[in-house]
Design a protein around this motif. Structure first.
Motif, PDB file in Angstrom:
ATOM      1  N   GLY A 294      61.461  57.250 172.295  1.00 16.27           N
ATOM      2  CA  GLY A 294      61.998  58.474 171.711  1.00 16.27           C
ATOM      3  C   GLY A 294      61.066  59.058 170.663  1.00 16.27           C
ATOM      4  O   GLY A 294      60.825  60.266 170.643  1.00 16.27           O
ATOM      5  N   ILE A 295      60.537  58.204 169.812  1.00 17.15           N
ATOM      6  CA  ILE A 295      59.588  58.668 168.787  1.00 17.15           C
ATOM      7  C   ILE A 295      58.345  59.245 169.439  1.00 17.15           C
ATOM      8  O   ILE A 295      57.842  60.297 169.039  1.00 17.15           O
ATOM      9  CB  ILE A 295      59.252  57.516 167.812  1.00 17.15           C
ATOM     10  N   VAL A 296      57.857  58.575 170.478  1.00 20.91           N
ATOM     11  CA  VAL A 296      56.671  59.072 171.191  1.00 20.91           C
ATOM     12  C   VAL A 296      56.965  60.429 171.834  1.00 20.91           C
ATOM     13  O   VAL A 296      56.134  61.340 171.788  1.00 20.91           O
ATOM     14  CB  VAL A 296      56.184  58.044 172.237  1.00 20.91           C
ATOM     15  N   MET A 297      58.161  60.585 172.409  1.00 22.28           N
ATOM     16  CA  MET A 297      58.507  61.867 173.042  1.00 22.28           C
ATOM     17  C   MET A 297      58.634  62.980 172.010  1.00 22.28           C
ATOM     18  O   MET A 297      58.237  64.114 172.268  1.00 22.28           O
ATOM     19  CB  MET A 297      59.800  61.737 173.848  1.00 22.28           C
ATOM     20  N   ILE A 298      59.161  62.671 170.827  1.00 21.91           N
ATOM     21  CA  ILE A 298      59.229  63.680 169.765  1.00 21.91           C
ATOM     22  C   ILE A 298      57.819  64.102 169.358  1.00 21.91           C
ATOM     23  O   ILE A 298      57.528  65.297 169.224  1.00 21.91           O
ATOM     24  CB  ILE A 298      60.011  63.143 168.545  1.00 21.91           C
ATOM     25  N   LEU A 299      56.930  63.132 169.191  1.00 21.55           N
ATOM     26  CA  LEU A 299      55.535  63.450 168.851  1.00 21.55           C
ATOM     27  C   LEU A 299      54.859  64.233 169.977  1.00 21.55           C
ATOM     28  O   LEU A 299      54.120  65.183 169.726  1.00 21.55           O
ATOM     29  CB  LEU A 299      54.759  62.163 168.551  1.00 21.55           C
ATOM     30  N   PHE A 300      55.131  63.837 171.232  1.00 25.80           N
ATOM     31  CA  PHE A 300      54.585  64.538 172.390  1.00 25.80           C
ATOM     32  C   PHE A 300      55.025  65.996 172.365  1.00 25.80           C
ATOM     33  O   PHE A 300      54.216  66.907 172.545  1.00 25.80           O
ATOM     34  CB  PHE A 300      55.048  63.848 173.684  1.00 25.80           C
ATOM     35  N   GLY A 301      56.312  66.232 172.131  1.00 23.81           N
ATOM     36  CA  GLY A 301      56.823  67.599 172.090  1.00 23.81           C
ATOM     37  C   GLY A 301      56.198  68.407 170.969  1.00 23.81           C
ATOM     38  O   GLY A 301      55.829  69.568 171.151  1.00 23.81           O
ATOM     39  N   ALA A 302      56.055  67.790 169.810  1.00 22.91           N
ATOM     40  CA  ALA A 302      55.458  68.487 168.669  1.00 22.91           C
ATOM     41  C   ALA A 302      53.986  68.822 168.929  1.00 22.91           C
ATOM     42  O   ALA A 302      53.545  69.947 168.683  1.00 22.91           O
ATOM     43  CB  ALA A 302      55.599  67.641 167.414  1.00 22.91           C
ATOM     44  N   VAL A 303      53.248  67.857 169.436  1.00 25.20           N
ATOM     45  CA  VAL A 303      51.826  68.097 169.741  1.00 25.20           C
ATOM     46  C   VAL A 303      51.692  69.153 170.827  1.00 25.20           C
ATOM     47  O   VAL A 303      50.845  70.048 170.740  1.00 25.20           O
ATOM     48  CB  VAL A 303      51.118  66.781 170.147  1.00 25.20           C
ATOM     49  N   TYR A 304      52.530  69.091 171.853  1.00 25.98           N
ATOM     50  CA  TYR A 304      52.479  70.070 172.949  1.00 25.98           C
ATOM     51  C   TYR A 304      52.748  71.472 172.407  1.00 25.98           C
ATOM     52  O   TYR A 304      52.063  72.426 172.772  1.00 25.98           O
ATOM     53  CB  TYR A 304      53.508  69.691 174.014  1.00 25.98           C
TER      54      TYR A 304
ATOM     55  N   THR B 140      45.458  72.749 193.170  1.00 26.61           N
ATOM     56  CA  THR B 140      45.027  74.125 192.940  1.00 26.61           C
ATOM     57  C   THR B 140      43.754  74.249 192.113  1.00 26.61           C
ATOM     58  O   THR B 140      42.967  75.159 192.339  1.00 26.61           O
ATOM     59  CB  THR B 140      46.135  74.947 192.254  1.00 26.61           C
ATOM     60  N   GLN B 141      43.561  73.346 191.156  1.00 24.99           N
ATOM     61  CA  GLN B 141      42.413  73.497 190.261  1.00 24.99           C
ATOM     62  C   GLN B 141      41.482  72.302 190.266  1.00 24.99           C
ATOM     63  O   GLN B 141      40.449  72.320 189.604  1.00 24.99           O
ATOM     64  CB  GLN B 141      42.905  73.777 188.833  1.00 24.99           C
ATOM     65  N   GLY B 142      41.857  71.246 190.961  1.00 23.64           N
ATOM     66  CA  GLY B 142      41.007  70.061 191.033  1.00 23.64           C
ATOM     67  C   GLY B 142      40.814  69.380 189.698  1.00 23.64           C
ATOM     68  O   GLY B 142      39.783  68.757 189.454  1.00 23.64           O
ATOM     69  N   THR B 143      41.817  69.475 188.805  1.00 22.35           N
ATOM     70  CA  THR B 143      41.708  68.871 187.484  1.00 22.35           C
ATOM     71  C   THR B 143      42.859  67.899 187.236  1.00 22.35           C
ATOM     72  O   THR B 143      43.889  67.957 187.891  1.00 22.35           O
ATOM     73  CB  THR B 143      41.729  69.937 186.364  1.00 22.35           C
ATOM     74  N   PHE B 144      42.644  67.041 186.263  1.00 25.92           N
ATOM     75  CA  PHE B 144      43.655  66.071 185.848  1.00 25.92           C
ATOM     76  C   PHE B 144      44.102  66.438 184.448  1.00 25.92           C
ATOM     77  O   PHE B 144      43.281  66.601 183.550  1.00 25.92           O
ATOM     78  CB  PHE B 144      43.057  64.662 185.865  1.00 25.92           C
ATOM     79  N   ASN B 145      45.406  66.596 184.244  1.00 23.83           N
ATOM     80  CA  ASN B 145      45.932  66.970 182.942  1.00 23.83           C
ATOM     81  C   ASN B 145      46.625  65.762 182.311  1.00 23.83           C
ATOM     82  O   ASN B 145      47.617  65.264 182.833  1.00 23.83           O
ATOM     83  CB  ASN B 145      46.909  68.131 183.096  1.00 23.83           C
ATOM     84  N   ILE B 146      46.120  65.321 181.183  1.00 26.91           N
ATOM     85  CA  ILE B 146      46.652  64.133 180.517  1.00 26.91           C
ATOM     86  C   ILE B 146      48.083  64.353 180.028  1.00 26.91           C
ATOM     87  O   ILE B 146      48.893  63.431 180.026  1.00 26.91           O
ATOM     88  CB  ILE B 146      45.727  63.665 179.363  1.00 26.91           C
ATOM     89  N   PHE B 147      48.425  65.574 179.632  1.00 25.25           N
ATOM     90  CA  PHE B 147      49.785  65.856 179.169  1.00 25.25           C
ATOM     91  C   PHE B 147      50.800  65.666 180.293  1.00 25.25           C
ATOM     92  O   PHE B 147      51.896  65.159 180.067  1.00 25.25           O
ATOM     93  CB  PHE B 147      49.889  67.272 178.589  1.00 25.25           C
TER      94      PHE B 147
ATOM     95  N   MET C  82      54.952  62.225 182.806  1.00 24.17           N
ATOM     96  CA  MET C  82      55.409  61.455 183.951  1.00 24.17           C
ATOM     97  C   MET C  82      55.635  59.979 183.583  1.00 24.17           C
ATOM     98  O   MET C  82      56.692  59.414 183.878  1.00 24.17           O
ATOM     99  CB  MET C  82      54.403  61.547 185.097  1.00 24.17           C
ATOM    100  N   VAL C  83      54.666  59.375 182.932  1.00 27.23           N
ATOM    101  CA  VAL C  83      54.755  57.948 182.600  1.00 27.23           C
ATOM    102  C   VAL C  83      55.907  57.673 181.635  1.00 27.23           C
ATOM    103  O   VAL C  83      56.705  56.757 181.852  1.00 27.23           O
ATOM    104  CB  VAL C  83      53.415  57.442 182.029  1.00 27.23           C
ATOM    105  N   PHE C  84      56.015  58.467 180.582  1.00 28.85           N
ATOM    106  CA  PHE C  84      57.104  58.237 179.633  1.00 28.85           C
ATOM    107  C   PHE C  84      58.455  58.613 180.229  1.00 28.85           C
ATOM    108  O   PHE C  84      59.472  58.018 179.893  1.00 28.85           O
ATOM    109  CB  PHE C  84      56.852  58.950 178.307  1.00 28.85           C
ATOM    110  N   GLY C  85      58.485  59.597 181.109  1.00 30.35           N
ATOM    111  CA  GLY C  85      59.729  59.928 181.802  1.00 30.35           C
ATOM    112  C   GLY C  85      60.231  58.757 182.632  1.00 30.35           C
ATOM    113  O   GLY C  85      61.416  58.402 182.576  1.00 30.35           O
ATOM    114  N   ILE C  86      59.329  58.139 183.374  1.00 30.85           N
ATOM    115  CA  ILE C  86      59.693  56.953 184.167  1.00 30.85           C
ATOM    116  C   ILE C  86      60.134  55.823 183.256  1.00 30.85           C
ATOM    117  O   ILE C  86      61.145  55.161 183.503  1.00 30.85           O
ATOM    118  CB  ILE C  86      58.513  56.513 185.062  1.00 30.85           C
ATOM    119  N   ALA C  87      59.385  55.600 182.177  1.00 30.15           N
ATOM    120  CA  ALA C  87      59.712  54.505 181.262  1.00 30.15           C
ATOM    121  C   ALA C  87      61.080  54.719 180.610  1.00 30.15           C
ATOM    122  O   ALA C  87      61.868  53.771 180.496  1.00 30.15           O
ATOM    123  CB  ALA C  87      58.626  54.398 180.190  1.00 30.15           C
ATOM    124  N   ILE C  88      61.381  55.930 180.198  1.00 31.02           N
ATOM    125  CA  ILE C  88      62.677  56.228 179.587  1.00 31.02           C
ATOM    126  C   ILE C  88      63.791  56.055 180.608  1.00 31.02           C
ATOM    127  O   ILE C  88      64.834  55.455 180.324  1.00 31.02           O
ATOM    128  CB  ILE C  88      62.687  57.636 178.987  1.00 31.02           C
TER     129      ILE C  88
END
Length: 126
Positions: free
Chosen positions: A17-27, A100-107, A112-118
């Motif tokens: 939860g703390i990580v997701m709050i930080l993720f949302g704030a950084v995003y 579409t763009q041939g790129t990898f987005n870390i966000f 995805m990873v934290f969604g699965i973990a939660i």
């Protein structure tokens, strides 16, 4: 044994939860900076300043904060479905960006990873 496992799952869910709050704030911060034109290429499609993408980005940031607060409070009924939503959004966005763009987005990967973990952790607590 059950109570120890419940305490561990509850603690892990709080950390997520703390990580997701930080993720949302950084995003949200990076989205605002990218929107102002200060930095380019941080978030997908922000360089084009597409309104829909910007609204979706802030929506994801808000949902991340809501999910994080739900996880910290232990509201399994809220954080489990939101975890699943994040996992699906992150996966769909990863695939879309790769195709579409041939790129990898870390966000997207983090979402995805934290969604699965939660989702999994909240399911064990339920």
């Amino acid at each position: 044994k059950g109570s120890i496992m419940d305490k561990n799952n509850s603690s892990v869910l709080k950390v997520f939860g703390i990580v997701m709050i930080l993720f949302g704030a950084v995003y949200a911060i990076l989205g605002t900076v990218a929107l102002m034109g200060e930095l380019g290429g941080l978030l997908p499609a922000h360089a084009d300043q597409e309104t829909l993408i910007v609204v979706l980005a802030y929506g994801v940031a808000l949902l991340a904060i809501i999910c994080g607060v739900a996880c910290v409070k232990g509201a399994v009924g809220v954080c489990r479905p939101l975890g699943l939503i994040f996992a699906l959004i992150g996966l769909a966005s990863l695939i879309y960006m790769q195709v579409t763009q041939g790129t990898f987005n870390i966000f997207d990967c983090i979402a995805m990873v934290f969604g699965i973990a939660i989702f999994v952790t909240a399911g064990k607590k339920d």
